[in-house]
Design an enzyme around this catalytic site. Structure first.
Site, PDB file in Angstrom:
ATOM      1  N   HIS A 144       0.861  -1.183   0.000  1.00 25.43           N
ATOM      2  CA  HIS A 144       0.000   0.000   0.000  1.00 25.43           C
ATOM      3  C   HIS A 144       0.900   1.237   0.000  1.00 25.43           C
ATOM      4  O   HIS A 144       1.163   1.829   1.045  1.00 25.43           O
ATOM      5  CB  HIS A 144      -0.901  -0.013   1.241  1.00 25.43           C
ATOM      6  CG  HIS A 144      -1.949   1.047   1.251  1.00 25.43           C
ATOM      7  ND1 HIS A 144      -3.209   0.840   1.753  1.00 25.43           N
ATOM      8  CD2 HIS A 144      -1.933   2.334   0.834  1.00 25.43           C
ATOM      9  CE1 HIS A 144      -3.923   1.945   1.639  1.00 25.43           C
ATOM     10  NE2 HIS A 144      -3.159   2.872   1.093  1.00 25.43           N
TER      11      HIS A 144
ATOM     12  N   GLU B  18      -2.456  -1.630  -3.451  1.00 27.31           N
ATOM     13  CA  GLU B  18      -3.627  -0.906  -2.973  1.00 27.31           C
ATOM     14  C   GLU B  18      -3.254   0.530  -2.632  1.00 27.31           C
ATOM     15  O   GLU B  18      -2.095   0.845  -2.349  1.00 27.31           O
ATOM     16  CB  GLU B  18      -4.249  -1.606  -1.762  1.00 27.31           C
ATOM     17  CG  GLU B  18      -3.347  -1.730  -0.555  1.00 27.31           C
ATOM     18  CD  GLU B  18      -4.013  -2.474   0.598  1.00 27.31           C
ATOM     19  OE1 GLU B  18      -4.839  -3.373   0.321  1.00 27.31           O
ATOM     20  OE2 GLU B  18      -3.704  -2.153   1.750  1.00 27.31           O
TER      21      GLU B  18
ATOM     22  N   HIS C 230      -8.144  -6.206   7.347  1.00 27.64           N
ATOM     23  CA  HIS C 230      -7.927  -5.202   8.385  1.00 27.64           C
ATOM     24  C   HIS C 230      -8.129  -5.835   9.747  1.00 27.64           C
ATOM     25  O   HIS C 230      -9.241  -6.242  10.102  1.00 27.64           O
ATOM     26  CB  HIS C 230      -8.821  -3.967   8.251  1.00 27.64           C
ATOM     27  CG  HIS C 230      -8.251  -2.773   8.970  1.00 27.64           C
ATOM     28  ND1 HIS C 230      -7.384  -1.888   8.366  1.00 27.64           N
ATOM     29  CD2 HIS C 230      -8.388  -2.353  10.242  1.00 27.64           C
ATOM     30  CE1 HIS C 230      -7.030  -0.953   9.238  1.00 27.64           C
ATOM     31  NE2 HIS C 230      -7.625  -1.215  10.378  1.00 27.64           N
TER      32      HIS C 230
END
Length: 256
Positions: free
Chosen positions: A43, A78, A208
């Site tokens: 990310h 991401e 998450h």
């Protein structure tokens, strides 16, 4: 059975706390794949506080080479598609265009957020996302949106033409950790969301705060194609070693 994609952000964060290249993100990527991970996630953010632009290109080359032995290995990038280019950060779409990962997961985080903490509101962002989704898919990259378990929002994601959604599992993890009386209702919301998404023809990822304690309960909802885990996995690795930890998570994913 769900695929395990190992998020390497925390390895990069530790490396960035000192000069040099220790720990090496590529070395840990290699250990993850060798230990049974199905893919790698990064990310990159404009401030490059963990994953750097150079890491994205290095890992893309690494995964492409790894595919010679295991074609199913995937690379997932991401990030926020609306974040502007900053210094040598060229923007998420430029990184996707240059590296052509297997999957691009679009996330509505801002530069000042500690971590991603909510899914897209497509009543607000849908029009802006539509050309971005089209551009990503035209590059042959699977497009995924970070979403809350909200059926109305999932329906809008389907209308945008994305391939998958990634369910934000922070609320599930919080309820699990607190042994909340609301846990069963929370699990049911995720189960209904995943089932509805699959009925619409969408693949479903999740991520998450998933960890060795709560992962099995979550995967029992069914219809989960992939989980992306980084922070908890890295914490567990400090106790048990990186290779052992990858194996432990991989076994849980493959048991469902």
């Amino acid at each position: 059975m769900a695929a395990l994609s190992v998020n390497l952000n925390k390895i990069a964060l530790l490396r960035n706390s000192r000069e040099g290249n220790s720990p090496s993100v590529l070395d840990f990527a290699n250990m993850a794949i060798d230990s049974g991970a199905d893919g790698l996630t990064v990310h990159p953010r404009p401030d490059q506080r963990h994953i750097r632009v150079s890491d994205v290109y290095d890992l893309s080359r690494f995964v492409n080479a790894a595919k010679n032995k295991n074609p199913s290995i995937e690379f997932n990038i991401e990030g926020n598609p609306f974040a502007p280019a900053l210094a040598d950060y060229p923007g998420l779409l430029k990184l996707i265009d240059d590296t052509r990962p297997d999957q691009a997961t679009l996330v509505p985080d801002t530069n000042d957020q500690l971590t991603s903490d909510h899914g897209f509101d497509l009543t607000k962002d849908g029009k802006r996302l539509a050309p971005i989704v089209d551009a990503i898919k035209s590059q042959g990259v699977r497009c995924c949106l970070f979403m809350d378990p909200d059926l109305a929002q999932i329906k809008l994601a389907h209308k945008l033409g994305v391939d998958r959604i990634e369910l934000y599992t922070g609320p599930y993890a919080a309820n699990y950790m607190q042994a909340s009386s609301k846990l069963d209702d929370c699990v049911q919301r995720y189960q209904e969301a995943a089932k509805y998404a699959v009925q619409l023809g969408l693949g479903v990822n999740a991520g998450h705060d998933l960890n060795l304690d709560n992962l099995s309960r979550f995967l029992a909802i069914g219809n989960i194609a992939e989980v992306s885990i980084g922070h908890a996995l890295t914490v567990d690795a400090l106790l048990n070693g990186y290779k052992r930890t990858i194996l432990d998570y991989s076994k849980l994913c493959k048991a469902k």
